[in-house]
Design an enzyme around this catalytic site. Sequence first.
Site: not given
Ligand code: RIB
Length: 288
Positions: A41-42, A184, A204, A235-236, A264, A273
Amino acid sequence: MSQPRIVVVGSVNMDLTSTVSRFPVPGETLLGTAFATAAGGKGSNQAIAAAKAGGDVIFIGAVGDDGFGRELRQTLDSAGVDTTLLRTVNGPSGVAAITVDARAENSIIVVAGANGSVTELTDSDLDAIANADVLLCQLEIPLATVVAAAKHAQLNDTTVILNPSPVQDLPNTLIDAVGILIVNQTEVEQLSSITDRVEHLVTTLGAGGADLRSRGSAVHADSPKVTPVDTTGAGDAFTGAFAVEWILDRSRALHFACVAGSLATTVPGAAASSPTRTAIEDLLESSA
Ligand code: RIB
């Protein structure tokens, strides 16, 4: 210096990841080579990345009352993220069906589940946002909640960082509240009509590093060379690390975030990661 206070209002998903040699075409059944479930989840990924990079992080969102929900909460807790404001609601947690190919590229389908229930901000949520250095948001929860959080942050001089993913049309009230937009290469094209309106635009570029365009200046940072195994959540990791370093040392935030994003990609999964501050510092030093 004290730890940057970061509040994330966003999503948390269980990632169901299949590894394949190549992506299937419509109608095709393909044999995968591996499968794993892991927290994602972002919103949650960025919260965990920020905590590992040295932030004091509060996460506002929702999990379902299922086994995934318990595991997702536990993952955030273990990473040192404050989950006092994380709700548990009736129904399933958010999930993401992810496919990773041999080139470490991914495709992702998210089903919101409990994330769709984040429609109100409580007084405690609003207090946390008002007292933070940075509000960090993405677009995997209802847009109206992101707008309300960002407006409240703006009123209270909390810097708003928005990672507008998955991309959608942004209302003017949200654009006006955003201090830093992190996109991005695909998103920057999709949002080209509004990118000039934000004070700081970070783009990015994957292995190519990242650009920061501020009013009156532009800088580029390279990414260190690594061997990627899974780009999910890179990216997160970039965004969470950037939020922390923007408060601690703005002059190196872009480079710091590029190193975090690169590291990551060398580890499978999303949340797990993201690198520690020590790992980021070590690679920054050796690549200087
Ligand atoms: O950015 C990656 C994320 O996008 C994943 O972890 C997935 O859950 C989606 O939200």
